[in-house]
Scaffold this motif. Structure first.
Motif, PDB file in Angstrom:
ATOM      1  N   UNK A 113       0.830  -1.200   0.000  1.00  0.00           N
ATOM      2  CA  UNK A 113       0.000   0.000   0.000  1.00  0.00           C
ATOM      3  C   UNK A 113       0.868   1.255   0.000  1.00  0.00           C
ATOM      4  N   UNK A 114       2.003   1.216   0.665  1.00  0.00           N
ATOM      5  CA  UNK A 114       2.930   2.351   0.630  1.00  0.00           C
ATOM      6  C   UNK A 114       3.337   2.662  -0.806  1.00  0.00           C
ATOM      7  N   UNK A 115       3.727   1.646  -1.535  1.00  0.00           N
ATOM      8  CA  UNK A 115       4.153   1.835  -2.927  1.00  0.00           C
ATOM      9  C   UNK A 115       3.011   2.349  -3.785  1.00  0.00           C
ATOM     10  N   UNK A 116       1.835   1.755  -3.620  1.00  0.00           N
ATOM     11  CA  UNK A 116       0.670   2.187  -4.401  1.00  0.00           C
ATOM     12  C   UNK A 116       0.307   3.633  -4.101  1.00  0.00           C
ATOM     13  N   UNK A 117       0.323   4.011  -2.814  1.00  0.00           N
ATOM     14  CA  UNK A 117      -0.063   5.369  -2.420  1.00  0.00           C
ATOM     15  C   UNK A 117       0.901   6.402  -2.998  1.00  0.00           C
ATOM     16  N   UNK A 118       2.196   6.146  -2.873  1.00  0.00           N
ATOM     17  CA  UNK A 118       3.186   7.085  -3.403  1.00  0.00           C
ATOM     18  C   UNK A 118       3.038   7.234  -4.909  1.00  0.00           C
ATOM     19  N   UNK A 130       3.981   5.788   7.187  1.00  0.00           N
ATOM     20  CA  UNK A 130       3.447   5.221   8.411  1.00  0.00           C
ATOM     21  C   UNK A 130       1.935   5.202   8.373  1.00  0.00           C
ATOM     22  N   UNK A 131       1.328   4.174   8.971  1.00  0.00           N
ATOM     23  CA  UNK A 131      -0.122   3.993   8.955  1.00  0.00           C
ATOM     24  C   UNK A 131      -0.671   4.328  10.337  1.00  0.00           C
ATOM     25  N   UNK A 132      -1.444   5.414  10.392  1.00  0.00           N
ATOM     26  CA  UNK A 132      -1.896   5.970  11.664  1.00  0.00           C
ATOM     27  C   UNK A 132      -3.418   6.051  11.691  1.00  0.00           C
ATOM     28  N   UNK A 336      -3.832  -1.398   7.343  1.00  0.00           N
ATOM     29  CA  UNK A 336      -3.385  -1.403   5.959  1.00  0.00           C
ATOM     30  C   UNK A 336      -4.135  -2.399   5.094  1.00  0.00           C
ATOM     31  N   UNK A 337      -4.721  -3.421   5.713  1.00  0.00           N
ATOM     32  CA  UNK A 337      -5.462  -4.434   4.954  1.00  0.00           C
ATOM     33  C   UNK A 337      -6.668  -3.813   4.265  1.00  0.00           C
ATOM     34  N   UNK A 341      -7.476  -3.410   0.192  1.00  0.00           N
ATOM     35  CA  UNK A 341      -8.732  -3.875  -0.418  1.00  0.00           C
ATOM     36  C   UNK A 341      -9.400  -2.765  -1.217  1.00  0.00           C
ATOM     37  N   UNK A 342      -9.385  -1.542  -0.698  1.00  0.00           N
ATOM     38  CA  UNK A 342      -9.995  -0.427  -1.420  1.00  0.00           C
ATOM     39  C   UNK A 342      -9.276  -0.177  -2.736  1.00  0.00           C
ATOM     40  N   UNK A 343      -7.943  -0.117  -2.678  1.00  0.00           N
ATOM     41  CA  UNK A 343      -7.175   0.175  -3.882  1.00  0.00           C
ATOM     42  C   UNK A 343      -7.242  -0.976  -4.884  1.00  0.00           C
ATOM     43  N   UNK A 344      -7.148  -2.202  -4.375  1.00  0.00           N
ATOM     44  CA  UNK A 344      -7.177  -3.358  -5.270  1.00  0.00           C
ATOM     45  C   UNK A 344      -8.543  -3.514  -5.936  1.00  0.00           C
ATOM     46  N   UNK A 345      -9.611  -3.252  -5.203  1.00  0.00           N
ATOM     47  CA  UNK A 345     -10.951  -3.458  -5.750  1.00  0.00           C
ATOM     48  C   UNK A 345     -11.319  -2.405  -6.791  1.00  0.00           C
ATOM     49  N   UNK A 346     -10.907  -1.147  -6.588  1.00  0.00           N
ATOM     50  CA  UNK A 346     -11.276  -0.099  -7.533  1.00  0.00           C
ATOM     51  C   UNK A 346     -10.258   0.081  -8.648  1.00  0.00           C
ATOM     52  N   UNK A 347      -8.999  -0.174  -8.339  1.00  0.00           N
ATOM     53  CA  UNK A 347      -7.974   0.087  -9.335  1.00  0.00           C
ATOM     54  C   UNK A 347      -7.828   1.584  -9.588  1.00  0.00           C
TER      55      UNK A 347
END
Length: 452
Positions: A113-118, A130-132, A336-337, A341-347
């Protein structure tokens, strides 16, 4: 356990199915019934199924329907299907996301998720993440990294020696700074009253021409998405001046940074990726369950040094990224899970569509209200709308009646001396029909109030 989980799923499904047909806020009767959850603590164990039934029967009617499509208060998203399901599964797994050895899946998902977000937000690829819990702790973490880095430059180790007799740090913010930034500064010992406030323009953007002289002892806090207007501070010019002076730039991008997902709104973020740290909310516009936020720091070592408390003999460290070194928490849930799921499901295209749809719907609100003579006070550049229904008294009355009506929910604010109703369109579940239905209710109530 299996029977209880099945019953939980059935009750949750019934709640979800009815969310679009109910009032957005509970009535007085539903709220009063919450007293049934109290009383003396039972002396003996209760059947878990009975506990669940009581919580659902009494608690569900007293919830605010933020997961429906007609909640436009604050900046609160709903919950996408995939991250909600992932939240249930992650709760069943009950993982401690502090260290790799405690949960390999939580640690790996955070890396992904870090890589995807950046990548999605066009932030520096080598940044620390960091995940807060949300923006307040993301601002706290990013500003902690700033404090550590600036003091280290002048030979002061704040992690070891604290703030007593430390060299001063100047903090520059805009007049429209969000309270979460001020709260973070308070917790870091940098204070609220000592900050330098810079004047803003008519949309709440920091005026770059009014910046004080910057130096290597200065932190500049920018906004990417004003909470009232949606406006963005001029990041390119301010970051360039900060870079020349050796100052640190922190960006409060709670919901606005998600605008980078769309080529239509990415130009609003011009120059934001030249900053040093960023705070991002995920339970807002990414529409994952509460609570979820991300801090990003250009140099990972600054974040790790500011938040890592050292080591203990029983804490087994790996050679890779240890999640707890990048957050204020050690033990924490594997949030982070849900992001995965949000990023993977929507693309990429689905995420872009969600952002663009909400922005288009905000403009639709503005068009409908403006067409019948009500004043829209801001340039609707993103997903925020400010509307006045007349005098302060008239506007407050309309807001109260809209909230009581239950068709939708919006809150009030004061913008540049004008009392206004604030419409924030942040939910994936909002349809154009929801907007039309809500706008019609607003207009009906406001016209009635004006006639009265």
């Amino acid at each position: 356990m299996q029977k209880l989980l099945a019953e939980t799923a059935a009750r949750a499904a019934r709640y979800s199915a009815a969310i679009h047909d109910r009032k957005v806020v509970p009535g007085a009767d539903e709220t009063a019934r919450l007293e049934a959850l109290g009383g003396a603590l039972p002396e003996s164990p209760c059947d878990p199924a009975e506990v669940l039934a009581l919580l659902d029967d009494v608690g569900s009617p007293a919830t605010v329907a933020t997961t429906g499509g007609r909640y436009f208060g604050f900046v609160i998203g709903g919950t996408l299907p995939a991250p909600l399901a992932a939240n249930w599964l992650a709760g069943t797994w009950d993982q401690n996301a502090a260290m790799q050895i405690m949960s390999p899946v939580a640690a790996k998902v955070e890396e992904i998720v870090s890589q995807w977000t950046l990548d999605l937000l066009s932030l520096p690829a080598a940044s620390g993440v960091g995940f807060v819990t949300g923006t307040t702790m993301a601002n706290f973490s990013g500003l902690a990294a700033a404090r550590s880095a600036l003091l280290q430059r002048v030979g002061w180790n704040v992690e070891e020696d604290g703030m007593f007799e430390a060299p001063p740090i100047r903090v520059v913010v805009g007049d429209e700074v969000h309270v979460s930034v001020l709260r973070a500064l308070t917790m870091l010992g940098l204070g609220r009253s000592r900050v330098i406030k810079v004047p803003v323009d008519g949309q709440g953007r920091m005026r770059a021409d009014a910046l004080p002289v910057l130096d290597e002892h200065t932190v500049v806090c920018l906004q990417a998405g004003n909470v009232n207007t949606g406006a963005f501070d001029p990041a390119r010019e301010i970051c360039a001046r900060a870079r020349e002076a050796g100052a640190w730039v922190h960006v409060d991008g709670a919901f606005g940074l998600w605008g980078a997902l769309s080529p239509h709104y990415a130009p609003l973020l011009d120059g934001v990726n030249a900053a040093d740290s960023w705070a991002i909310d995920c339970h807002k516009w990414l529409n994952v369950p509460y609570d979820s936020g991300i801090v990003v720091v250009r140099d990972p070592e600054h974040l790790r040094r500011a938040l890592s408390a050292g080591n203990a003999a029983y804490l087994t460290q790996s050679a890779g990224r240890e999640p707890w070194q990048y957050t204020p928490d050690a033990s924490r849930r594997a949030r982070g899970i849900e992001l995965w799921a949000a990023m993977r499901s929507l693309g990429r295209s689905g995420l872009q569509d969600m952002i663009e749809r909400n922005c288009r719907q905000a403009k639709l609100f503005a068009d409908r209200l403006r067409a019948v003579g009500f004043a829209v006070l801001n340039d609707v550049v993103l997903n925020q709308v400010l509307v006045s229904f007349g005098t302060a008294e008239q506007t407050l009355r309309v807001i109260a009646e809209i909230q009581a009506d239950g068709t939708c929910w919006c809150g009030g604010t004061v913008w540049r001396g004008h009392t206004a109703m604030r419409i924030s369109v942040s939910c994936w579940a909002t349809t154009d029909e929801d907007v039309e239905r809500s706008a019609a209710a607003m207009i009906r109530i406001a016209k009635s109030a004006r006639a009265g």
